[in-house]
Write a protein that holds these residues in place. Structure first.
Motif, PDB file in Angstrom:
ATOM      1  N   THR A  33       5.573  -4.193  -2.325  1.00 49.67           N
ATOM      2  CA  THR A  33       4.234  -4.230  -2.905  1.00 49.67           C
ATOM      3  C   THR A  33       3.110  -4.502  -1.919  1.00 49.67           C
ATOM      4  OG1 THR A  33       4.499  -6.561  -3.454  1.00 49.67           O
ATOM      5  CG2 THR A  33       5.058  -4.956  -5.161  1.00 49.67           C
ATOM      6  N   ASP A  34       3.381  -4.583  -0.636  1.00 52.49           N
ATOM      7  CA  ASP A  34       2.269  -4.831   0.296  1.00 52.49           C
ATOM      8  C   ASP A  34       1.522  -3.535   0.579  1.00 52.49           C
ATOM      9  OD1 ASP A  34       4.519  -3.897   1.735  1.00 52.49           O
ATOM     10  OD2 ASP A  34       3.646  -4.605   3.604  1.00 52.49           O
ATOM     11  N   GLY A  35       0.329  -3.674   1.166  1.00 49.43           N
ATOM     12  CA  GLY A  35      -0.478  -2.498   1.453  1.00 49.43           C
ATOM     13  C   GLY A  35      -0.785  -1.743   0.182  1.00 49.43           C
ATOM     14  N   ASN A  36      -0.589  -0.422   0.204  1.00 45.39           N
ATOM     15  CA  ASN A  36      -0.833   0.334  -1.018  1.00 45.39           C
ATOM     16  C   ASN A  36       0.472   0.711  -1.708  1.00 45.39           C
ATOM     17  OD1 ASN A  36       0.090   2.431   0.562  1.00 45.39           O
ATOM     18  ND2 ASN A  36      -1.820   3.587   0.555  1.00 45.39           N
ATOM     19  N   GLY A  37       1.511  -0.082  -1.482  1.00 43.18           N
ATOM     20  CA  GLY A  37       2.796   0.167  -2.107  1.00 43.18           C
ATOM     21  C   GLY A  37       2.937  -0.527  -3.442  1.00 43.18           C
ATOM     22  N   GLY A  38       4.024  -0.226  -4.129  1.00 46.12           N
ATOM     23  CA  GLY A  38       4.341  -0.849  -5.411  1.00 46.12           C
ATOM     24  C   GLY A  38       4.943   0.160  -6.361  1.00 46.12           C
ATOM     25  N   LEU A  39       5.015  -0.239  -7.634  1.00 40.65           N
ATOM     26  CA  LEU A  39       5.419   0.678  -8.701  1.00 40.65           C
ATOM     27  C   LEU A  39       4.168   1.461  -9.072  1.00 40.65           C
ATOM     28  CD1 LEU A  39       7.609   1.654 -10.648  1.00 40.65           C
ATOM     29  CD2 LEU A  39       6.943  -0.197 -12.192  1.00 40.65           C
ATOM     30  N   THR A  57       7.548   6.665  -9.764  1.00 45.74           N
ATOM     31  CA  THR A  57       7.298   6.680  -8.328  1.00 45.74           C
ATOM     32  C   THR A  57       7.079   5.238  -7.893  1.00 45.74           C
ATOM     33  OG1 THR A  57       4.899   6.985  -8.506  1.00 45.74           O
ATOM     34  CG2 THR A  57       6.250   8.972  -8.401  1.00 45.74           C
ATOM     35  N   TYR A  58       7.643   4.909  -6.742  1.00 44.26           N
ATOM     36  CA  TYR A  58       7.546   3.535  -6.254  1.00 44.26           C
ATOM     37  C   TYR A  58       7.747   3.503  -4.748  1.00 44.26           C
ATOM     38  CZ  TYR A  58      12.655   3.134  -5.784  1.00 44.26           C
ATOM     39  OH  TYR A  58      13.963   3.294  -5.395  1.00 44.26           O
ATOM     40  N   THR A  59       7.397   2.374  -4.160  1.00 44.52           N
ATOM     41  CA  THR A  59       7.652   2.163  -2.740  1.00 44.52           C
ATOM     42  C   THR A  59       8.986   1.456  -2.616  1.00 44.52           C
ATOM     43  OG1 THR A  59       5.289   1.920  -2.363  1.00 44.52           O
ATOM     44  CG2 THR A  59       6.763   1.201  -0.603  1.00 44.52           C
ATOM     45  N   ALA A  92      10.815   6.738   6.041  1.00 43.15           N
ATOM     46  CA  ALA A  92      10.282   5.376   6.118  1.00 43.15           C
ATOM     47  C   ALA A  92       9.563   5.185   7.449  1.00 43.15           C
ATOM     48  CB  ALA A  92      11.410   4.363   5.995  1.00 43.15           C
ATOM     49  N   PHE A  93       8.443   4.482   7.398  1.00 43.56           N
ATOM     50  CA  PHE A  93       7.671   4.183   8.599  1.00 43.56           C
ATOM     51  C   PHE A  93       7.254   2.723   8.573  1.00 43.56           C
ATOM     52  CE2 PHE A  93       7.076   8.742   8.161  1.00 43.56           C
ATOM     53  CZ  PHE A  93       7.277   9.176   9.459  1.00 43.56           C
ATOM     54  N   ASP A  94       6.928   2.189   9.735  1.00 47.13           N
ATOM     55  CA  ASP A  94       6.373   0.839   9.814  1.00 47.13           C
ATOM     56  C   ASP A  94       4.966   0.846   9.231  1.00 47.13           C
ATOM     57  OD1 ASP A  94       8.612  -0.216  11.124  1.00 47.13           O
ATOM     58  OD2 ASP A  94       7.858   0.422  13.081  1.00 47.13           O
ATOM     59  N   GLY A  95       4.506  -0.327   8.834  1.00 44.27           N
ATOM     60  CA  GLY A  95       3.152  -0.462   8.301  1.00 44.27           C
ATOM     61  C   GLY A  95       3.124  -0.367   6.796  1.00 44.27           C
ATOM     62  N   ASN A  96       1.900  -0.459   6.265  1.00 43.83           N
ATOM     63  CA  ASN A  96       1.778  -0.469   4.815  1.00 43.83           C
ATOM     64  C   ASN A  96       0.781   0.568   4.307  1.00 43.83           C
ATOM     65  OD1 ASN A  96      -0.614  -1.641   5.570  1.00 43.83           O
ATOM     66  ND2 ASN A  96      -0.140  -3.655   4.750  1.00 43.83           N
ATOM     67  N   SER A  97       0.647   1.689   5.006  1.00 37.30           N
ATOM     68  CA  SER A  97      -0.210   2.785   4.562  1.00 37.30           C
ATOM     69  C   SER A  97       0.643   3.969   4.120  1.00 37.30           C
ATOM     70  CB  SER A  97      -1.132   3.245   5.698  1.00 37.30           C
ATOM     71  OG  SER A  97      -2.052   2.251   6.037  1.00 37.30           O
ATOM     72  N   GLY A  98       0.064   4.778   3.266  1.00 35.17           N
ATOM     73  CA  GLY A  98       0.739   6.007   2.845  1.00 35.17           C
ATOM     74  C   GLY A  98       1.973   5.772   2.008  1.00 35.17           C
ATOM     75  N   LEU A  99       2.001   4.681   1.247  1.00 36.72           N
ATOM     76  CA  LEU A  99       3.193   4.348   0.470  1.00 36.72           C
ATOM     77  C   LEU A  99       3.088   4.787  -0.991  1.00 36.72           C
ATOM     78  CD1 LEU A  99       3.801   0.776   1.913  1.00 36.72           C
ATOM     79  CD2 LEU A  99       5.019   2.893   2.473  1.00 36.72           C
ATOM     80  N   ASN A 100       2.015   5.453  -1.336  1.00 34.33           N
ATOM     81  CA  ASN A 100       1.798   5.794  -2.736  1.00 34.33           C
ATOM     82  C   ASN A 100       2.493   7.085  -3.132  1.00 34.33           C
ATOM     83  OD1 ASN A 100      -0.044   7.175  -1.053  1.00 34.33           O
ATOM     84  ND2 ASN A 100      -1.286   7.686  -2.810  1.00 34.33           N
ATOM     85  N   GLY A 101       2.555   7.315  -4.431  1.00 32.40           N
ATOM     86  CA  GLY A 101       3.134   8.537  -4.960  1.00 32.40           C
ATOM     87  C   GLY A 101       2.763   8.714  -6.423  1.00 32.40           C
ATOM     88  N   THR A 166      -2.481  10.962  -2.070  1.00 33.73           N
ATOM     89  CA  THR A 166      -2.809  11.472  -3.395  1.00 33.73           C
ATOM     90  C   THR A 166      -2.988  10.294  -4.336  1.00 33.73           C
ATOM     91  OG1 THR A 166      -1.591  13.510  -3.025  1.00 33.73           O
ATOM     92  CG2 THR A 166      -1.985  12.880  -5.312  1.00 33.73           C
ATOM     93  N   LEU A 167      -4.178  10.195  -4.924  1.00 35.47           N
ATOM     94  CA  LEU A 167      -4.452   9.108  -5.864  1.00 35.47           C
ATOM     95  C   LEU A 167      -4.402   9.585  -7.307  1.00 35.47           C
ATOM     96  CD1 LEU A 167      -7.298   7.236  -3.992  1.00 35.47           C
ATOM     97  CD2 LEU A 167      -4.839   6.803  -3.961  1.00 35.47           C
TER      98      LEU A 167
END
Length: 184
Positions: A33-39, A57-59, A92-101, A166-167
């Motif tokens: 759930t960090d950055g823009n991740g989560g359910l 969709t989830y991280t 998978a990448f390091d960091g907390n960007s681009g985790l949305n779906g 994509t938002l």
């Protein structure tokens, strides 16, 4: 009178006749759930009334502080998701960007799953599933008529590529066209 909603920290909830059920639905995969991740998003299978299939969709946490946008499918059985399986897990990448779906079913019955690509130039890499709109059969297999199916160096799941984040992803109610809203 009933709707399912996702909550970013990883809860799937039900609203019945305008009232939120205080107990979350069990069986949701663990989310980062960090950055823009989560359910993130939810879609019901077009034959939900018969098969009770729900797509989320989830991280996905993949270890070492990394996360990957993922699409999971499970069957809603009362207050639980059962037989939950990942349909697609992206790079998978390091960091907390681009985790949305986001996820929708097109009028063609295919699953459209968007993945974040705000990581270096990954959204321009045809060998990556990040920063793309993927098109899948409902079981996660690849339709043979996808634009890059059989093309050397391209992932066959890709429907469109080169997206940052994509938002929004919807099906136009009249034309049936897939509309995508992108950040960046």
């Amino acid at each position: 009178g009933t709707m399912l909603i996702t909550e970013r920290p990883g809860r799937l909830r039900i609203i019945r006749n305008g009232v939120l059920d205080p107990q979350p639905i069990t069986g949701v995969p663990q989310v980062r759930t960090d950055g823009n991740g989560g359910l993130m998003d939810i879609a019901l299978h077009p034959q939900f009334s018969e098969n009770h299939l729900v797509y989320l969709t989830y991280t996905k946490p993949v270890g070492g502080g990394r996360g990957a946008p993922a699409l999971a499918r499970g069957r809603l059985d009362g207050r639980a998701l059962v037989d939950v399986k990942d349909v697609v897990v992206t790079d998978a990448f390091d960091g907390n960007s681009g985790l949305n779906g986001r996820v929708v079913f097109g009028r063609d019955g295919k699953v459209y799953f968007s993945t974040g690509g705000n990581v270096s130039k990954v959204s321009q890499d045809p060998a990556s599933l990040r920063g793309n709109l993927l098109r899948l059969n409902d079981d996660g297999s690849v339709p043979t008529d996808n634009p890059f199916a059989g093309r050397q160096g391209y992932r066959p799941e890709i429907y469109t590529l080169g997206h940052r984040n994509t938002l929004g992803l919807i099906v136009h109610p009249v034309s049936g066209a897939i509309w995508q809203h992108e950040n960046g």
